[in-house]
Structure formats: C-alpha cells, structure tokens
Scaffold this motif. Structure first.
Motif, short mmCIF file in Angstrom:
data_model
loop_
_atom_site.label_atom_id
_atom_site.label_comp_id
_atom_site.label_asym_id
_atom_site.label_seq_id
_atom_site.Cartn_x
_atom_site.Cartn_y
_atom_site.Cartn_z
N ILE A 68 43.25 10.92 1.97
CA ILE A 68 42.48 11.30 3.17
C ILE A 68 41.58 12.48 2.83
N ALA A 69 42.14 13.49 2.17
CA ALA A 69 41.37 14.68 1.82
C ALA A 69 40.22 14.33 0.88
N GLY A 70 40.39 13.33 0.04
CA GLY A 70 39.33 12.89 -0.85
C GLY A 70 38.20 12.19 -0.12
N GLU A 71 38.48 11.68 1.07
CA GLU A 71 37.49 10.94 1.86
C GLU A 71 36.74 11.83 2.86
N MET A 72 37.29 13.00 3.17
CA MET A 72 36.65 13.84 4.17
C MET A 72 36.74 15.31 3.77
N GLU A 73 35.87 16.09 4.36
CA GLU A 73 35.87 17.52 4.10
C GLU A 73 36.87 18.19 5.04
N CYS A 74 37.95 18.70 4.47
CA CYS A 74 38.96 19.35 5.30
C CYS A 74 39.79 20.30 4.45
N ASP A 75 40.43 21.23 5.11
CA ASP A 75 41.41 22.09 4.46
C ASP A 75 42.75 21.37 4.50
N VAL A 76 43.60 21.66 3.52
CA VAL A 76 44.88 20.98 3.40
C VAL A 76 46.00 22.01 3.34
N GLU A 77 47.07 21.71 4.08
CA GLU A 77 48.28 22.56 4.05
C GLU A 77 49.50 21.67 3.94
N TYR A 95 53.08 29.58 6.76
CA TYR A 95 51.87 28.78 6.58
C TYR A 95 50.77 29.67 6.01
N SER A 96 49.83 29.04 5.32
CA SER A 96 48.68 29.79 4.83
C SER A 96 47.47 29.63 5.76
N ARG A 97 47.53 28.61 6.65
CA ARG A 97 46.40 28.35 7.54
C ARG A 97 46.88 28.29 9.00
N ASP A 98 46.05 28.82 9.88
CA ASP A 98 46.37 28.83 11.31
C ASP A 98 45.68 27.65 11.98
N MET A 131 32.76 19.34 12.60
CA MET A 131 34.08 19.62 13.16
C MET A 131 34.96 20.16 12.02
N LYS A 132 35.53 21.32 12.24
CA LYS A 132 36.41 21.94 11.25
C LYS A 132 37.79 21.28 11.34
N THR A 133 38.26 20.76 10.19
CA THR A 133 39.48 19.94 10.18
C THR A 133 40.51 20.50 9.22
N LEU A 134 41.77 20.46 9.67
CA LEU A 134 42.93 20.83 8.84
C LEU A 134 43.82 19.60 8.70
N LEU A 135 44.19 19.28 7.49
CA LEU A 135 45.14 18.21 7.23
C LEU A 135 46.47 18.86 6.85
N VAL A 136 47.50 18.61 7.64
CA VAL A 136 48.83 19.19 7.43
C VAL A 136 49.81 18.05 7.20
N TYR A 137 50.68 18.20 6.21
CA TYR A 137 51.63 17.12 5.95
C TYR A 137 52.93 17.67 5.37
N TYR A 138 53.98 16.88 5.49
CA TYR A 138 55.24 17.13 4.80
C TYR A 138 55.55 15.88 4.00
N SER A 139 56.04 16.06 2.77
CA SER A 139 56.41 14.93 1.94
C SER A 139 57.68 15.26 1.16
N ARG A 140 58.69 14.42 1.32
CA ARG A 140 59.94 14.61 0.58
C ARG A 140 59.90 13.88 -0.76
N THR A 141 59.33 12.67 -0.77
CA THR A 141 59.34 11.85 -1.98
C THR A 141 57.99 11.77 -2.67
N GLY A 142 56.93 12.20 -2.01
CA GLY A 142 55.59 12.15 -2.59
C GLY A 142 54.68 11.11 -1.95
N ASN A 143 55.23 10.17 -1.18
CA ASN A 143 54.40 9.13 -0.57
C ASN A 143 53.41 9.72 0.43
N THR A 144 53.89 10.58 1.31
CA THR A 144 53.00 11.17 2.32
C THR A 144 51.98 12.09 1.65
#
Length: 156
Positions: A21-30, A62-65, A1-14
């Motif tokens: 999460i990205a370290g535990e699974m194979e996914c693209d990150v945006e 965005y860089s990924r669709d 399954m092709k996976t994209l992880l998308v997040y917003y972080s203001r302080t760095g916690n998210t």
C-alpha cells in the motif's frame, strides 16, 4: 490529503500488505509495536485468548500522532474473528484523534467482516474503504488486484 498508514503484524503478512500500500501511495507509515511477546505457539494461543476477551495491551510509544493526518489507514491480522489486540488498543487510545479511517486485514480463514465491524465500533465511525487479503492470495501473489483499487479509491 495527508495520510498515515498504521499496522500491526505478528507473522509479517500484514506488514507485507502495508508495504505494498505504501508503495502505491504517498503516506507516512507507523508499525504498532506490542510490549508482549506473541511468537510461537504460546504467543499464538495468548493472542487468540486476549482477542476473544477483548483485553488491551501495552504498546510501545508511537512516533506519529494520528491527529496530524486527514486519513489513517489501519491494518491488522484477524485474530479469532476480531482485530488483533494491539490494533484494538491503538484504536481505543486514538479514536478521538482519527478524523477519517480506512481498514485492511489479512487472514487465513474467515473473520474479516467481524474484524471490520469491531474496528468501526471502537472508532465509532464507518471506514471510507475496507480491504481483506487472504493468506492464499498473498502466497499466490494475487493480492495486488485488491490493493490497487483500494488505493485508487482512497486517493481519488
């Protein structure tokens, strides 16, 4: 399954949780990038006010669709019991492109249930999985016990 992880972080916690999460699974990150300045006390107050009013913001391109992915994992901090304004905006702009979603949030007090409910309302679909990580869990280093089952459920 092709996976994209998308997040917003203001302080760095998210961002930290997204990295785990990205370290535990194979996914693209945006990382969602907002054009508004949200740092400092004024940025915090503006962010909370906009979250309460459910206003949108202007995001950097965005860089990924998300249409290219089978699953989109979306991460947000909780602002006034709701998803951050940049994440709400992203969901509204891409709801027709997201086939399946999973949500995670970071927060200091409460509001995870309202955040996930609002994200599902915007997408007009329920997530496959949700995960909420408190600021305390992050500081104590105990959030991995939530991340591993979250990833395992999504990859099985």
């Amino acid at each position: 399954m092709k996976t994209l992880l998308v997040y917003y972080s203001r302080t760095g916690n998210t961002r930290d949780v997204a990295s785990k999460i990205a370290g535990e699974m194979e996914c693209d990150v945006e990382e969602i990038r907002d054009t508004q300045k949200r740092s400092g006390i004024i940025g915090t107050l503006k962010s909370l006010y906009q979250a309460l009013r459910e206003t949108d913001t202007v995001l950097e391109p965005y860089s990924r669709d998300p249409a290219d992915y089978d699953l989109v994992i979306i991460g947000t901090p909780v602002w006034a019991g709701k998803p951050s304004v940049p994440v709400s905006t992203y969901l509204k702009e891409n709801r027709s492109k997201i086939k399946k979603a999973a949500f995670f949030c970071t927060y200091g007090g409460t509001g995870e249930e309202g955040t996930f409910r609002r994200m599902a309302e915007i997408l007009e679909s329920e997530p496959l999985q949700t995960m909420a990580i408190t600021e305390k869990e992050m500081k104590e280093g105990t959030c991995d016990c939530k991340i591993e089952p979250f990833v395992r459920e999504l990859t099985s």
